[in-house]
Design a protein around this motif. Structure first.
Motif, PDB file in Angstrom:
ATOM      1  N   ALA A 185      21.404  41.884  25.477  1.00 55.04           N
ATOM      2  CA  ALA A 185      23.048  41.931  25.895  1.00 55.04           C
ATOM      3  C   ALA A 185      22.474  42.820  26.963  1.00 55.04           C
ATOM      4  O   ALA A 185      22.905  43.516  26.478  1.00 55.04           O
ATOM      5  N   GLU A 186      24.123  41.849  27.187  1.00 51.17           N
ATOM      6  CA  GLU A 186      24.325  42.954  29.093  1.00 51.17           C
ATOM      7  C   GLU A 186      25.942  42.325  28.793  1.00 51.17           C
ATOM      8  O   GLU A 186      26.102  40.897  29.637  1.00 51.17           O
ATOM      9  N   LEU A 187      26.899  43.036  29.756  1.00 51.44           N
ATOM     10  CA  LEU A 187      27.860  42.140  30.571  1.00 51.44           C
ATOM     11  C   LEU A 187      27.855  42.107  31.400  1.00 51.44           C
ATOM     12  O   LEU A 187      26.684  42.893  32.713  1.00 51.44           O
ATOM     13  N   ALA A 188      27.699  41.301  32.532  1.00 52.82           N
ATOM     14  CA  ALA A 188      27.412  40.929  33.649  1.00 52.82           C
ATOM     15  C   ALA A 188      28.532  41.060  35.081  1.00 52.82           C
ATOM     16  O   ALA A 188      29.300  40.164  33.908  1.00 52.82           O
ATOM     17  N   VAL A 189      28.069  41.437  35.923  1.00 52.32           N
ATOM     18  CA  VAL A 189      29.732  41.469  36.546  1.00 52.32           C
ATOM     19  C   VAL A 189      29.243  40.499  38.110  1.00 52.32           C
ATOM     20  O   VAL A 189      28.356  41.036  38.445  1.00 52.32           O
ATOM     21  N   VAL A 190      30.279  39.972  38.469  1.00 61.19           N
ATOM     22  CA  VAL A 190      30.401  39.042  39.290  1.00 61.19           C
ATOM     23  C   VAL A 190      31.238  39.375  40.455  1.00 61.19           C
ATOM     24  O   VAL A 190      32.241  39.923  40.574  1.00 61.19           O
ATOM     25  N   ILE A 191      30.277  39.362  41.604  1.00 69.62           N
ATOM     26  CA  ILE A 191      30.505  40.241  43.526  1.00 69.62           C
ATOM     27  C   ILE A 191      31.718  39.100  43.492  1.00 69.62           C
ATOM     28  O   ILE A 191      31.352  37.583  43.858  1.00 69.62           O
ATOM     29  N   GLY A 192      33.055  38.823  44.038  1.00 69.80           N
ATOM     30  CA  GLY A 192      34.163  38.135  45.066  1.00 69.80           C
ATOM     31  C   GLY A 192      33.795  38.703  46.406  1.00 69.80           C
ATOM     32  O   GLY A 192      34.859  37.762  46.772  1.00 69.80           O
ATOM     33  N   LYS A 193      33.728  39.338  46.672  1.00 72.26           N
ATOM     34  CA  LYS A 193      34.328  39.661  48.349  1.00 72.26           C
ATOM     35  C   LYS A 193      33.008  40.918  48.364  1.00 72.26           C
ATOM     36  O   LYS A 193      32.443  41.670  48.135  1.00 72.26           O
ATOM     37  N   GLU A 194      32.876  40.364  50.250  1.00 70.38           N
ATOM     38  CA  GLU A 194      31.868  41.389  50.772  1.00 70.38           C
ATOM     39  C   GLU A 194      31.985  42.700  50.587  1.00 70.38           C
ATOM     40  O   GLU A 194      33.330  42.809  50.499  1.00 70.38           O
ATOM     41  N   GLY A 195      30.856  43.955  50.046  1.00 69.86           N
ATOM     42  CA  GLY A 195      31.164  45.149  50.963  1.00 69.86           C
ATOM     43  C   GLY A 195      30.154  45.627  51.146  1.00 69.86           C
ATOM     44  O   GLY A 195      29.191  45.549  50.230  1.00 69.86           O
ATOM     45  N   LYS A 196      30.567  46.907  51.671  1.00 70.07           N
ATOM     46  CA  LYS A 196      29.263  48.020  52.337  1.00 70.07           C
ATOM     47  C   LYS A 196      29.867  49.212  51.572  1.00 70.07           C
ATOM     48  O   LYS A 196      31.423  49.435  52.327  1.00 70.07           O
ATOM     49  N   ASP A 197      29.265  50.448  50.816  1.00 66.20           N
ATOM     50  CA  ASP A 197      29.760  51.393  51.495  1.00 66.20           C
ATOM     51  C   ASP A 197      30.736  51.557  50.004  1.00 66.20           C
ATOM     52  O   ASP A 197      31.888  52.089  51.413  1.00 66.20           O
ATOM     53  N   ILE A 198      31.016  50.668  49.497  1.00 66.38           N
ATOM     54  CA  ILE A 198      32.483  51.050  48.765  1.00 66.38           C
ATOM     55  C   ILE A 198      32.975  52.187  48.414  1.00 66.38           C
ATOM     56  O   ILE A 198      31.649  52.717  47.582  1.00 66.38           O
ATOM     57  N   ALA A 199      33.695  52.315  48.349  1.00 73.04           N
ATOM     58  CA  ALA A 199      34.602  53.587  46.669  1.00 73.04           C
ATOM     59  C   ALA A 199      34.753  53.672  45.664  1.00 73.04           C
ATOM     60  O   ALA A 199      35.533  52.123  45.784  1.00 73.04           O
ATOM     61  N   PRO A 200      34.505  54.461  45.119  1.00 71.04           N
ATOM     62  CA  PRO A 200      34.900  53.754  43.486  1.00 71.04           C
ATOM     63  C   PRO A 200      35.511  52.822  42.637  1.00 71.04           C
ATOM     64  O   PRO A 200      36.440  52.704  42.545  1.00 71.04           O
ATOM     65  N   GLU A 201      37.162  54.157  44.423  1.00 71.06           N
ATOM     66  CA  GLU A 201      38.486  53.744  43.668  1.00 71.06           C
ATOM     67  C   GLU A 201      39.241  52.136  44.295  1.00 71.06           C
ATOM     68  O   GLU A 201      40.185  51.487  43.744  1.00 71.06           O
ATOM     69  N   ARG A 202      38.143  52.321  44.636  1.00 68.73           N
ATOM     70  CA  ARG A 202      38.258  50.668  45.939  1.00 68.73           C
ATOM     71  C   ARG A 202      36.793  48.970  45.489  1.00 68.73           C
ATOM     72  O   ARG A 202      37.078  48.223  45.358  1.00 68.73           O
ATOM     73  N   ALA A 203      36.632  49.713  44.158  1.00 70.29           N
ATOM     74  CA  ALA A 203      34.783  48.812  43.625  1.00 70.29           C
ATOM     75  C   ALA A 203      35.697  47.778  43.532  1.00 70.29           C
ATOM     76  O   ALA A 203      35.084  46.505  43.049  1.00 70.29           O
ATOM     77  N   MET A 204      36.379  48.265  42.364  1.00 65.42           N
ATOM     78  CA  MET A 204      36.837  46.232  41.266  1.00 65.42           C
ATOM     79  C   MET A 204      38.062  45.195  42.043  1.00 65.42           C
ATOM     80  O   MET A 204      37.751  44.374  41.474  1.00 65.42           O
ATOM     81  N   GLU A 205      38.425  45.960  43.379  1.00 68.68           N
ATOM     82  CA  GLU A 205      38.638  44.943  44.906  1.00 68.68           C
ATOM     83  C   GLU A 205      37.821  44.059  44.527  1.00 68.68           C
ATOM     84  O   GLU A 205      37.371  42.404  45.270  1.00 68.68           O
ATOM     85  N   HIS A 206      35.757  43.836  44.575  1.00 69.91           N
ATOM     86  CA  HIS A 206      35.043  43.448  45.231  1.00 69.91           C
ATOM     87  C   HIS A 206      34.638  42.868  44.063  1.00 69.91           C
ATOM     88  O   HIS A 206      33.291  41.432  43.891  1.00 69.91           O
ATOM     89  N   VAL A 207      35.181  42.982  42.638  1.00 72.38           N
ATOM     90  CA  VAL A 207      34.245  42.034  41.305  1.00 72.38           C
ATOM     91  C   VAL A 207      35.695  40.451  41.566  1.00 72.38           C
ATOM     92  O   VAL A 207      36.851  40.348  41.456  1.00 72.38           O
ATOM     93  N   CYS A 208      35.446  39.867  41.005  1.00 74.15           N
ATOM     94  CA  CYS A 208      36.041  38.357  41.254  1.00 74.15           C
ATOM     95  C   CYS A 208      36.186  38.248  39.027  1.00 74.15           C
ATOM     96  O   CYS A 208      37.200  37.438  38.894  1.00 74.15           O
ATOM     97  N   GLY A 209      34.785  38.757  38.113  1.00 71.99           N
ATOM     98  CA  GLY A 209      35.164  38.218  36.825  1.00 71.99           C
ATOM     99  C   GLY A 209      33.743  38.742  36.197  1.00 71.99           C
ATOM    100  O   GLY A 209      33.474  39.808  37.027  1.00 71.99           O
ATOM    101  N   TYR A 210      33.269  37.953  35.338  1.00 72.11           N
ATOM    102  CA  TYR A 210      32.721  38.319  34.120  1.00 72.11           C
ATOM    103  C   TYR A 210      31.708  37.237  33.315  1.00 72.11           C
ATOM    104  O   TYR A 210      32.595  36.166  33.505  1.00 72.11           O
ATOM    105  N   THR A 211      30.815  37.732  33.315  1.00 76.79           N
ATOM    106  CA  THR A 211      29.855  36.700  32.064  1.00 76.79           C
ATOM    107  C   THR A 211      28.879  37.876  31.422  1.00 76.79           C
ATOM    108  O   THR A 211      28.960  39.042  31.470  1.00 76.79           O
ATOM    109  N   VAL A 212      28.453  36.985  30.336  1.00 81.26           N
ATOM    110  CA  VAL A 212      27.266  37.416  29.272  1.00 81.26           C
ATOM    111  C   VAL A 212      25.857  37.240  29.941  1.00 81.26           C
ATOM    112  O   VAL A 212      25.638  36.070  30.641  1.00 81.26           O
ATOM    113  N   ALA A 213      25.056  38.072  30.178  1.00 83.48           N
ATOM    114  CA  ALA A 213      23.440  38.316  30.205  1.00 83.48           C
ATOM    115  C   ALA A 213      22.482  38.144  29.318  1.00 83.48           C
ATOM    116  O   ALA A 213      22.925  39.337  28.211  1.00 83.48           O
ATOM    117  N   ASN A 214      21.887  37.976  29.044  1.00 81.49           N
ATOM    118  CA  ASN A 214      20.487  38.118  28.087  1.00 81.49           C
ATOM    119  C   ASN A 214      19.148  38.462  29.451  1.00 81.49           C
ATOM    120  O   ASN A 214      18.855  37.436  29.765  1.00 81.49           O
TER     121      ASN A 214
END
Length: 206
Positions: free
Chosen positions: A54-83
């Motif tokens: 069982a895992e949390l799945a993070v879905v990327i919504g915005k393209e990014g390269k060399d992302i800073a941790p403090e800006r990383a969540m701006e690149h996430v659009c949402g979540y689902t569950v994975a097996n």
């Protein structure tokens, strides 16, 4: 699909291993993805151990390269569950040879996802329960507070090596308690605030 390995200390320990010094990633191919409610059929030639994860799945919504941790969540659009269903015997054999985990992680249908998509702003990741039950018996139960590498730092690390693009999915690792599945088993993987991902396992006779 990019997946973090050994990202819960207790899960690494159950295999007698240490948490890696830097994040460990492997990939799952598009052919692995199936929806909520699917039946996953294990090939008849494979008679080894076949595990739930069982895992949390993070879905990327915005393209990014060399992302800073403090800006990383701006690149996430949402979540689902994975097996992250795993042919454990194959994975173990390949690990001993120093091979990648490709075979053990990429049988057709071995990544159920669902039951829905939750937008980023609706979910606080600080302490979500991640659980798995098999035929009603609890096998896995931990929280995202126990992650070794959190989502921002995982995305920052990944984006140093490759460009993250919209639609990419990042699996955040599984808690301890992974275990074998048999013909007819129903696996329910759940994450607080997202819901229950149900999968049935078929292991037909050869």
């Amino acid at each position: 699909v990019l997946a973090l390995g050994k990202n819960f200390r207790a899960h690494a320990a159950e295999f007698g291993e240490e948490v890696p010094e830097e994040p460990l990633f492997f990939n799952k191919l598009p052919e692995t993805m199936v929806p909520h409610g699917a039946t996953v059929t294990v090939p008849t030639w494979y008679e080894g151990r076949f595990d739930h994860e069982a895992e949390l799945a993070v879905v990327i919504g915005k393209e990014g390269k060399d992302i800073a941790p403090e800006r990383a969540m701006e690149h996430v659009c949402g979540y689902t569950v994975a097996n992250d269903l795993t042919a454990r015997s194959l994975q173990g054999a390949d690990r001993q040879k120093g091979f990648p985990w490709l075979r053990g992680k990429n049988m057709d249908g071995t990544l159920p996802l669902g039951p829905c998509f939750v937008p980023r702003q609706w979910l606080d990741l600080s302490d979500l329960r991640v659980t798995a039950t098999v035929n009603g018996e609890t096998r896995q139960d931990a929280t995202t507070a126990d992650l070794v590498v959190d989502v921002p730092h995982a995305l920052a690390y990944l984006s140093r090596h490759l460009t993250l693009r919209p639609g990419d999915i990042v699996l955040m690792g599984t808690p301890e308690g992974v275990g074998p599945l048999h013909d007819g088993d129903e696996v329910v993987c759940a994450v607080t605030g997202i819901g229950e991902l149900r999968t049935r396992i078929a292991r037909p006779a050869a």
